[in-house]
Structure formats: structure tokens, C-alpha cells
Design an enzyme around this catalytic site. Structure first.
Site, PDB file in Angstrom:
ATOM      1  N   GLU A   7       0.793  -1.239   0.000  1.00 47.70           N
ATOM      2  CA  GLU A   7       0.000   0.000   0.000  1.00 47.70           C
ATOM      3  C   GLU A   7       0.819   1.280   0.000  1.00 47.70           C
ATOM      4  O   GLU A   7       0.799   2.049   0.967  1.00 47.70           O
ATOM      5  CB  GLU A   7      -0.955   0.015   1.202  1.00 47.70           C
ATOM      6  CG  GLU A   7      -1.962  -1.108   1.174  1.00 47.70           C
ATOM      7  CD  GLU A   7      -3.094  -0.920   2.189  1.00 47.70           C
ATOM      8  OE1 GLU A   7      -2.972  -0.049   3.071  1.00 47.70           O
ATOM      9  OE2 GLU A   7      -4.088  -1.653   2.097  1.00 47.70           O
TER      10      GLU A   7
ATOM     11  N   GLU B 112      -5.246  -8.525   0.833  1.00 48.70           N
ATOM     12  CA  GLU B 112      -5.959  -8.220   2.082  1.00 48.70           C
ATOM     13  C   GLU B 112      -7.425  -7.978   1.770  1.00 48.70           C
ATOM     14  O   GLU B 112      -7.762  -7.349   0.765  1.00 48.70           O
ATOM     15  CB  GLU B 112      -5.437  -6.931   2.751  1.00 48.70           C
ATOM     16  CG  GLU B 112      -4.098  -7.058   3.414  1.00 48.70           C
ATOM     17  CD  GLU B 112      -3.626  -5.742   4.042  1.00 48.70           C
ATOM     18  OE1 GLU B 112      -4.477  -4.905   4.413  1.00 48.70           O
ATOM     19  OE2 GLU B 112      -2.407  -5.563   4.139  1.00 48.70           O
TER      20      GLU B 112
HETATM   21  C1  FCB Z   1      -4.648  -1.885   5.381  1.00 51.42           C
HETATM   22  C2  FCB Z   1      -3.279  -2.196   5.936  1.00 51.42           C
HETATM   23  C3  FCB Z   1      -3.299  -3.249   7.003  1.00 51.42           C
HETATM   24  C4  FCB Z   1      -4.495  -3.122   7.911  1.00 51.42           C
HETATM   25  C5  FCB Z   1      -5.772  -2.999   7.122  1.00 51.42           C
HETATM   26  C6  FCB Z   1      -7.022  -2.914   7.964  1.00 51.42           C
HETATM   27  O1  FCB Z   1      -4.644  -0.580   4.882  1.00 51.42           O
HETATM   28  O2  FCB Z   1      -2.421  -2.639   4.924  1.00 51.42           O
HETATM   29  O3  FCB Z   1      -2.090  -3.178   7.696  1.00 51.42           O
HETATM   30  O4  FCB Z   1      -4.311  -2.107   8.807  1.00 51.42           O
HETATM   31  O5  FCB Z   1      -5.703  -1.897   6.274  1.00 51.42           O
END
Ligand code: FCB
Length: 452
Positions: A163, A358
Site C-alpha cells: 500500500e 488483504e
Molecule cells: C490496510 C493495511 C493493514 C491493515 C488494514 C485494515 O490498509 O495494509 O495493515 O491495517 O488496512
């Protein structure tokens, strides 16, 4: 058609969010160790000093992952744990910790997916300018070489950075995350360019030092813009915004194409070059060649999105959300469609195998009188999102999914108040309890996604 047979079912975490032991094992400080101490920086006044104390619960935590039936675990290495000054001296104790983690995972039949950078910039490098200093491409490359040297005999899959939108946008532009800076557009674009060059250098160094052929990827994020209906004009409207550059230059970093076109096409998007004219850093042909060093997989963190339709004049219009629109405990909207259209659009544009690195939800989890955590809201969230991902599998080359997160943890500026885990963590004594969602996910994995 459903999920492919060899689909990678996993869960994820990151170093600072879970490890704790910030002053142990020879670790150096990172920008988060500094930032979390600033009064008011973290909503509940906490910090990651103890995290989930994963550093001391390694065997237990990997056993929990095995109980969840995970096929893969995505975790990050804390740069400041293995290289306390960011460059030079290697902290062998730190390296050993990750070697031990990898060994334990493999013993349990869980495939490790390593992220090199999930925001733990060594403080020593921050003092030398951090991501604003072009030299960081070499620092990051040397770090990648070390990790490849030490881990690649047993780890096949690596992601470079997680990210960049967040660690540059929130860390260097809005100041909400470490190191808490608020730099100009010009400096922000320079930092972004340095991130992309560092990514390219890491890809080269990972491969150069690899002990076996590696699968290398990148893990950016962005809210998905998806069409309200399947009408072709709505689909076009959604795509044009999803890959567009925000008009509001204070939010320039929230986009897909600025961070991904250079990596896959070797060029920044024209729309951005026009918008940022006069603020761009110096860019050379060699830079763009380095940034576009070929990679094998495209990771994407997807949590939610916004619906769009084509207006009468064909221009995209956001579909307003109705009052009481479903939201998770962080206030993020529940929009399962993001997990269908995101991968489909990304695959169509960039043509690389997609991994959802994620996805998950924060819920107000509590231990019930029966000692269990009945997180039906999380199960409903995951079921709805994964049903959409299943559709995406017949429209795009989607290879894996990593639920966020394997356990409750330190949610950055929100502290410990927001719980994303499949395992509940009692921060008073470090006790872990598998939530109902962990058993649900285990059954889903066992069925290869068919139980949805
Ligand atoms: C993302 C992050 C991760 C976590 C999630 C909820 O932005 O990469 O570390 O905090 O959100």
C-alpha cells in the site's frame, strides 16, 4: 466455474501490528516506534510495543493458523529488526526470528508469502530523508538482497511494498500515519517516484540472490469504483474513474494508475502527467526501466468501493449511498461488489495473475458468556465478498485470497480498538481465542470455496 483447484487460501498480518518485542532481539527503532509516542497520534493512546506479543507466541500462533486450515500466510518482515540502522550491520537474531517462523509454517504445510515493506521504515533511514531521499532505492535493494539470500531457499513468494498509497499518502502527505509529515505535492511525487524505483530495485535484488525461481509481486490498494449495473456504459463509466487521477490534488495519491501503470507499462498515466505538470520530479528512461522490471503477480488490498453509473451525457456519476448503508466497525462501507469488479478491471488492464492480498472487516467482537466469539457479522461480510470473488474467478485470473487478519492487532492510528482478526486477542494476558469466523473459514477452505 468456481475457485480454481489450486487457489491459495490464506490470511495476513504485518510485523509492527503483531510482533511486539520492539526493544528486544537487537531490533532498531522504526518510524512507527517514534510516531506512536507523539501525544494524540494514536486514537486510544496505545502503541505497538507489545502488539500481540507474537514474537513470544510464535509456536502457538502458527498452530492456530494450522487449526484455521490456512494454506498460506502473508506476513511482513520488519526492516528495522533485521537491519537496525536500515543499512549495513545485520542483526542475526532478527533474521533468525523470521527463519524460525518460515520453518514453523512449512512444518505445518502453510506456504509463506513474505512482504518486504509493510511500513516499518528504520528510524535511522528516516533521519537520512527516508522515502524523500532517492538513495532509498539502493537501501531497499540491499535489504531485499539480504532477505532473498536468507529466506529464498524456502520462501518462493515475495511482495515488495504494501500500500504505497497509505505509507506515502497518510505518512508523508496527510500526516495521519508515521512519520507524520505533511509535505508539498512536489515532494510527495518525488517520494512516490522513489518508492517505485525502490520496488524495481528490490525485484532485481530478490531475483539476483534467489535460491530458486521466485514469484514476485507488488501489493498496492485503492477503493474500487464499480458499476451500478452490468450495462456497458456503466462499466465504462466505472473503469474511467477507477483508473483516473483524482481532480483534488490534495488527494492525488488515492488512485490505481499512478502506482501501477509505471510498474506494468513503464510509463506514468498521461492524465496524471498533465495534472501534476510543474510538480514532477526529474525522471529518466533508466528510472522507468527499473520501475517496470517484470513481476509475476499483482497483489491488491481491497476493502470496499463506490458504485458509479453513466449519466445522461455518458459522464460517470457516483451513486449516493442510502442512510444507514451497511458499514463495519471502522465505518467502512460494506460493498462486496468491489471484490468482483476490482480484480476483473485490474486483470483486464494489467494482465497479471491477481492475488487479493488483504480483505476483511473490523467488528465489535466480544467474548460471550459461553467463552466464544460469535462474530456472525464477519462471517456474513466474508461470505458476501467471497461470493463476488468467485464470480471474478471466471472473469479474470485470480489465484489467491488473504483474509485480513489472522488475529486482532494494532490497527495503526486507531490503536487496539478495532478488531479485524479471525482469532480474538485478549490484550490483558495475550490469550488467543478462535472466533466463529475462523471455523467458518476453515470449513470454506476445506470445501475449496464450494460451501459458499
Ligand atoms: C490496510 C493495511 C493493514 C491493515 C488494514 C485494515 O490498509 O495494509 O495493515 O491495517 O488496512
Amino acid at each position: 466455474m468456481g475457485f480454481p483447484k489450486d487457489f491459495v487460501w490464506g490470511a495476513a498480518s504485518s510485523a509492527y501490528q503483531v510482533e511486539g518485542a520492539q526493544k528486544e532481539g537487537g531490533k532498531g527503532d522504526s518510524v512507527w516506534n517514534m510516531f506512536a509516542r507523539i501525544p494524540g497520534a494514536i486514537a486510544d493512546g496505545s502503541n505497538g510495543d507489545l502488539g500481540c506479543d507474537h514474537y513470544h507466541h510464535l509456536e502457538e500462533d502458527v498452530a492456530l493458523m494450522a487449526q484455521m486450515g490456512l494454506k498460506a500466510y502473508r506476513f511482513s518482515i520488519d526492516w528495522s529488526r533485521v537491519l537496525p540502522e536500515g543499512t549495513g550491520r545485520v542483526n542475526e537474531e532478527g533474521v533468525d526470528f523470521y527463519v524460525r517462523l518460515v520453518d514453523l509454517l512449512l512444518e505445518h504445510g502453510i506456504e509463506p508469502y513474505v512482504t518486504l515493506y509493510h511500513w516499518e521504515l528504520p528510524l535511522a533511514l528516516h533521519r537520512r530523508g527516508g522515502w524523500l531521499n532517492p538513495e532509498i532505492a539502493d537501501w531497499f535493494g540491499d535489504y531485499a538482497a539480504l532477505i532473498s539470500e536468507r529466506l529464498s531457499s524456502r520462501v518462493k513468494s515475495f511482495f515488495t511494498v504494501n500500500e504505497p498509497q497509505c505509507f506515502i499518502g497518510l505518512g508523508y502527505v496527510s500526516g495521519e500515519h508515521a512519520p507524520g509529515l505533511r509535505v508539498s505535492l512536489e515532494d510527495g511525487l518525488q517520494a512516490a517516484h522513489n518508492v517505485l524505483r525502490a520496488h524495481g530495485r528490490a525485484v532485481q535484488q530478490l531475483r539476483l540472490h534467489a535460491k530458486q525461481p521466485l514469484t514476485i509481486g507488488y501489493a498496492p490498494t485503492c477503493g474500487v469504483i464499480y458499476p451500478e449495473t452490468e450495462r456497458p456504459e456503466d462499466i465504462e463509466a466505472a473503469k474511467s474513474l477507477y483508473f483516473g487521477i483524482p481532480e483534488d490534488t490534495s488527494r492525488w495519491f488515492w488512485n490505481v494508475s499512478w502506482w501501477s501503470d509505471p510498474v506494468f507499462f513503464g510509463a506514468y498515466p498521461e492524465e496524471g502527467l498533465r495534472r501534476f505538470h510543474g510538480f514532477m520530479p526529474r525522471i529518466t528512461k533508466e528510472d522507468m526501466r527499473l520501475i517496470s522490471e517484470p513481476i509475476d503477480m499483482y497483489g491488491q488490498n481491497i476493502y470496499n468501493g463506490m458504485a458509479v453509473r453513466a449519466g445522461e451525457d455518458g459522464k460517470p456519476l457516483f451513486v449516493p449511498r442510502y442512510p444507514g448503508f451497511p458499514a463495519t466497525d471502522t465505518g467502512w462501507p460494506v460493498t462486496p461488489e468491489a471484490l468482483r469488479w476490482g480484480p476483473r478491471f485490474l486483470y483486464e488492464r494489467y494482465g497479471k495473475p491477481i492475488y487479493i492480498t488483504e480483505n476483511g472487516a473490523a467488528c465489535a467482537d466480544a467474548v460471550s458468556a459461553d467463552g466464544r466469539i460469535h462474530d456472525q457479522a464477519r462471517i456474513d461480510f466474508l461470505a458476501a465478498y467471497l461470493a463476488q470473488l468467485k464470480k471474478a474467478c471466471s472473469e479474470a485470473d485470480v489465484r489467491g485470497y488473504f483474509q485480513w487478519s489472522v488475529m486482532d492487532n494494532f490497527e495503526w492510528a486507531q490503536g487496539f480498538a478495532k478488531r479485524f482478526g479471525l482469532a480474538y486477542v485478549d490484550y490483558r494476558d495475550g490469550r488467543r481465542i478462535l472466533k466463529d469466523s475462523a471455523f467458518w473459514y476453515r470449513d470454506l477452505i476445506q470445501s475449496g470455496g464450494e460451501s459458499l
